[in-house]
Scaffold this active site. Structure first.
Site, PDB file in Angstrom:
ATOM      1  N   ALA A  68       4.130   2.997  10.362  1.00 18.80           N
ATOM      2  CA  ALA A  68       5.094   4.079  10.160  1.00 18.80           C
ATOM      3  C   ALA A  68       4.720   5.252  11.064  1.00 18.80           C
ATOM      4  O   ALA A  68       3.564   5.438  11.406  1.00 18.80           O
ATOM      5  CB  ALA A  68       5.085   4.514   8.698  1.00 18.80           C
TER       6      ALA A  68
ATOM      7  N   SER B  49       7.867  -4.583  -0.533  1.00 14.89           N
ATOM      8  CA  SER B  49       6.654  -4.548  -1.348  1.00 14.89           C
ATOM      9  C   SER B  49       6.168  -5.948  -1.681  1.00 14.89           C
ATOM     10  O   SER B  49       6.959  -6.874  -1.799  1.00 14.89           O
ATOM     11  CB  SER B  49       6.898  -3.784  -2.647  1.00 14.89           C
ATOM     12  OG  SER B  49       5.719  -3.797  -3.429  1.00 14.89           O
TER      13      SER B  49
ATOM     14  N   LYS C  27      11.330   2.907  -2.284  1.00 13.98           N
ATOM     15  CA  LYS C  27      10.026   2.263  -2.040  1.00 13.98           C
ATOM     16  C   LYS C  27       8.897   3.275  -2.201  1.00 13.98           C
ATOM     17  O   LYS C  27       7.830   2.966  -2.739  1.00 13.98           O
ATOM     18  CB  LYS C  27       9.979   1.622  -0.646  1.00 13.98           C
ATOM     19  CG  LYS C  27       8.599   1.075  -0.235  1.00 13.98           C
ATOM     20  CD  LYS C  27       8.066   0.040  -1.239  1.00 13.98           C
ATOM     21  CE  LYS C  27       6.896  -0.804  -0.754  1.00 13.98           C
ATOM     22  NZ  LYS C  27       5.705  -0.111  -0.336  1.00 13.98           N
TER      23      LYS C  27
ATOM     24  N   HIS D  17       8.427   3.719  -5.782  1.00 16.86           N
ATOM     25  CA  HIS D  17       7.733   2.498  -6.231  1.00 16.86           C
ATOM     26  C   HIS D  17       6.224   2.666  -6.045  1.00 16.86           C
ATOM     27  O   HIS D  17       5.432   2.374  -6.933  1.00 16.86           O
ATOM     28  CB  HIS D  17       8.250   1.288  -5.441  1.00 16.86           C
ATOM     29  CG  HIS D  17       7.371   0.067  -5.525  1.00 16.86           C
ATOM     30  ND1 HIS D  17       6.180  -0.041  -4.833  1.00 16.86           N
ATOM     31  CD2 HIS D  17       7.491  -1.082  -6.227  1.00 16.86           C
ATOM     32  CE1 HIS D  17       5.610  -1.205  -5.106  1.00 16.86           C
ATOM     33  NE2 HIS D  17       6.391  -1.865  -5.946  1.00 16.86           N
ATOM     34  N   ASN D  18       5.843   3.131  -4.877  1.00 17.24           N
ATOM     35  CA  ASN D  18       4.418   3.301  -4.604  1.00 17.24           C
ATOM     36  C   ASN D  18       3.803   4.384  -5.486  1.00 17.24           C
ATOM     37  O   ASN D  18       2.666   4.263  -5.926  1.00 17.24           O
ATOM     38  CB  ASN D  18       4.185   3.620  -3.125  1.00 17.24           C
ATOM     39  CG  ASN D  18       4.237   2.376  -2.259  1.00 17.24           C
ATOM     40  OD1 ASN D  18       4.924   1.409  -2.604  1.00 17.24           O
ATOM     41  ND2 ASN D  18       3.544   2.382  -1.143  1.00 17.24           N
TER      42      ASN D  18
ATOM     43  N   GLU E 273       3.197   2.837  -8.600  1.00 16.11           N
ATOM     44  CA  GLU E 273       2.026   1.962  -8.375  1.00 16.11           C
ATOM     45  C   GLU E 273       0.720   2.766  -8.537  1.00 16.11           C
ATOM     46  O   GLU E 273      -0.229   2.312  -9.182  1.00 16.11           O
ATOM     47  CB  GLU E 273       2.157   1.361  -6.976  1.00 16.11           C
ATOM     48  CG  GLU E 273       0.988   0.550  -6.446  1.00 16.11           C
ATOM     49  CD  GLU E 273       1.233   0.108  -4.984  1.00 16.11           C
ATOM     50  OE1 GLU E 273       2.287  -0.490  -4.711  1.00 16.11           O
ATOM     51  OE2 GLU E 273       0.371   0.372  -4.128  1.00 16.11           O
TER      52      GLU E 273
HETATM   53  C1  6PG Z   1       3.336  -2.614  -1.647  1.00 17.28           C
HETATM   54  C2  6PG Z   1       2.198  -1.653  -1.478  1.00 17.28           C
HETATM   55  C3  6PG Z   1       1.950  -1.421  -0.002  1.00 17.28           C
HETATM   56  C4  6PG Z   1       0.604  -0.808   0.301  1.00 17.28           C
HETATM   57  C5  6PG Z   1       0.493   0.610  -0.171  1.00 17.28           C
HETATM   58  C6  6PG Z   1      -0.918   1.007  -0.427  1.00 17.28           C
HETATM   59  O1  6PG Z   1       4.292  -2.209  -2.287  1.00 17.28           O
HETATM   60  O2  6PG Z   1       3.237  -3.746  -1.179  1.00 17.28           O
HETATM   61  O3  6PG Z   1       2.529  -0.451  -2.076  1.00 17.28           O
HETATM   62  O4  6PG Z   1       3.018  -0.720   0.498  1.00 17.28           O
HETATM   63  O5  6PG Z   1      -0.390  -1.596  -0.227  1.00 17.28           O
HETATM   64  O6  6PG Z   1       1.031   1.416   0.841  1.00 17.28           O
HETATM   65  O7  6PG Z   1      -0.940   2.376  -0.517  1.00 17.28           O
HETATM   66  P1  6PG Z   1      -2.236   3.249  -0.476  1.00 17.28           P
HETATM   67  O8  6PG Z   1      -3.047   2.800   0.688  1.00 17.28           O
HETATM   68  O9  6PG Z   1      -1.709   4.632  -0.331  1.00 17.28           O
HETATM   69  O10 6PG Z   1      -2.932   3.003  -1.769  1.00 17.28           O
END
Ligand code: 6PG
Length: 475
Positions: free
Chosen positions: A76, A128, A182, A185-186, A189
């Site tokens: 990105a 993801s 997304k 989503h993160n 996460e």
């Molecule tokens: C996904 C994950 C992926 C990545 C993250 C990790 O959905 O597959 O979220 O996008 O593993 O970006 O994020 P960090 O490095 O900020 O924990």
């Protein structure tokens, strides 16, 4: 050209998704800045299906049938812009560019507009599921012109994870909507992982359970309403024994959490939109605190005050932790979906929250049993004001609220930090409070800055003449 799709950027995610397309019967044109990666992929996995090896961007674009569909899987930021511009120069009106990286949604909005000016269709697709998901079925969140989805949707849906016969991919909305969801989503996460971490830490520090037993608890939880990918892999990670030392691996990993930025973006966007995503914010800050190494070192030995004893009934407290985890998780999702609603309203995306819950049921990192319930909640009431108010979640949280309080109280008196559990409980308490001290805040603002206030008993805006006779005037 004969290829139905092109993939440029053949690091692990790009390679795996290219293989996924190929194994679904699509002819895939491959491109990478250095041909070595392309050749490595072909050598190892050329048998997965039909690939077209290309070296230059012109060759790559020429290998594609029209309208051309190209998926970009590069870092990105600046790298993405560079690749987009190179592609755009070689492409023709009506061709489609999909950015499958973790782009910032405002970049996606900008890029979509720039490509539209050149007659190209641009899709920002959140993808993801990590490496495994890319290969065997990720969750895909594409945002862009509806017309582009007609051409690209069937391919993306074919390679996405499938749950109950439904693909984990749907058109999210225009321009930046896919990358926005997304991003959230993160953020969720992050919150999910922080809550898991707090649950683990309490079992460890408050209950003194051995790591292997904690792994078993998570394994057990994974066959309950908490069933999810992250709970499942928590059991895996906690079960791992370090070959070198014979200790649990978790005890030899440095306790400083990294972050690439999507969690931080979620909180920044939430601040701008005025949405209290407190659970996600605590998770982002907890990572930052863990990495404040010099302060942590200097603070060793700070007085704890008098600590209370551990709960006598360990089994009962483990059940309490489970309830606290579940309730806090509901709060994190409620806040995340609130942010999505706000983003959708701000940018006019019309994101359907139920469809989003549907495509998060499989493939993605936060996939969970739970998402079925969220989907049902929005199916029953598309205008649901908060997930906490959906009958199913309301009942679950109300049933667990006593346990939640016991966990936060015990953690506090034992000196174990639980920022996400505690903050989520405060959010719940604030939301259900009839009156909040915000009234006092308004009074103070009016006192020092004549910022005015509204009254509970009549319409209008008012100001008290604090430095005069303290009578009230209409502002
Ligand atoms: C996904 C994950 C992926 C990545 C993250 C990790 O959905 O597959 O979220 O996008 O593993 O970006 O994020 P960090 O490095 O900020 O924990």
């Amino acid at each position: 050209g004969t290829a139905q799709i092109g993939v440029t950027g053949l690091a692990v995610m790009g390679s795996n998704i290219a293989r996924n397309f190929a194994s679904h019967g699509y002819t895939v044109a491959l491109h990478n800045r250095s041909i070595a990666k392309t050749d490595a992929l072909l050598e190892k996995h050329g048998d997965d299906g039909d690939f077209v090896r290309t070296e230059t961007v012109e060759e790559f674009v020429g290998a594609l049938e029209r309208p051309r569909r190209v998926l970009i899987m590069v870092q990105a930021g600046a790298a993405t812009d560079a690749v987009i511009n190179e592609l755009a120069d070689a492409m023709e009106a009506g061709d489609i560019i999909i950015d499958g990286g973790n782009a910032l949604y405002t970049d996606t909005i900008r890029r979509e507009a720039a490509m539209a000016e050149r007659g190209l269709l641009f899709i920002g697709a959140g993808i993801s599921g990590g490496e495994e998901g890319a290969l065997n079925g990720p969750s895909i969140m594409p945002g862009g012109p509806a017309k582009s989805y007609e051409s690209v949707g069937p391919l993306l849906e074919a390679v996405a994870a499938q749950v109950d016969g439904e693909p984990c991919c749907t058109h999210i909305g225009p321009d930046g909507s896919g990358h926005f969801v997304k991003m959230v989503h993160n953020g969720i996460e992050y919150a999910d992982m922080q809550l898991i971490g707090e649950a683990y830490d309490l079992m460890r520090r408050a209950l003194d359970l051995p790591v292997a037993e904690i792994a078993d608890v998570f394994r057990e939880w994974n066959s309950t309403e908490l069933e999810s990918y992250l709970i499942e892999i928590t059991a895996e990670v906690l079960s791992q024994v370090d070959a070198e030392t014979g200790k649990p691996l978790v005890d030899v990993i440095v306790d400083e959490a990294g972050q690439k930025g999507t969690g931080r973006w979620t909180v920044k966007a939430a601040l701008d939109l005025g949405i209290p995503t407190t659970g996600i914010a605590e998770a982002v800050f907890a990572r930052a605190l863990s990495s404040s190494t010099s302060q942590r070192t200097a603070a060793q030995g700070l007085a704890s005050g008098t600590l209370s004893a551990a709960p006598a009934d360990k089994k009962a407290f483990v059940d309490d932790i489970k309830a606290a985890l579940y309730a806090s998780k509901v709060v994190a999702y409620a806040q995340g979906f609130d942010e999505i609603s706000a983003g959708s309203a701000e940018y006019g995306w019309n994101v359907d929250r139920g469809s989003l819950a549907t495509i998060w049921r499989g493939g993605c990192i936060i996939r969970a049993q739970f998402l079925n319930r969220i989907r049902e909640a929005y199916a029953t009431d598309p205008e649901l004001p908060s997930l906490l108010l959906a009958p199913y979640f309301r009942e679950a949280v109300e049933n667990g609220v006593d346990a939640w309080r016991r966990v936060v109280a015990t953690a506090t008196t034992m000196g174990v930090p639980v920022p996400a559990f505690a903050s989520s409980l405060s959010y719940y308490d604030a939301l259900r409070s009839e009156r909040l001290p915000a009234a006092l805040t308004q009074g103070l603002r009016d006192f020092f800055g004549a910022h005015t206030y509204k009254r509970v008993d009549k319409p209008g805006t008012f100001h008290t003449l604090w430095s005069e006779d303290r009578s009230e005037v209409e502002a």
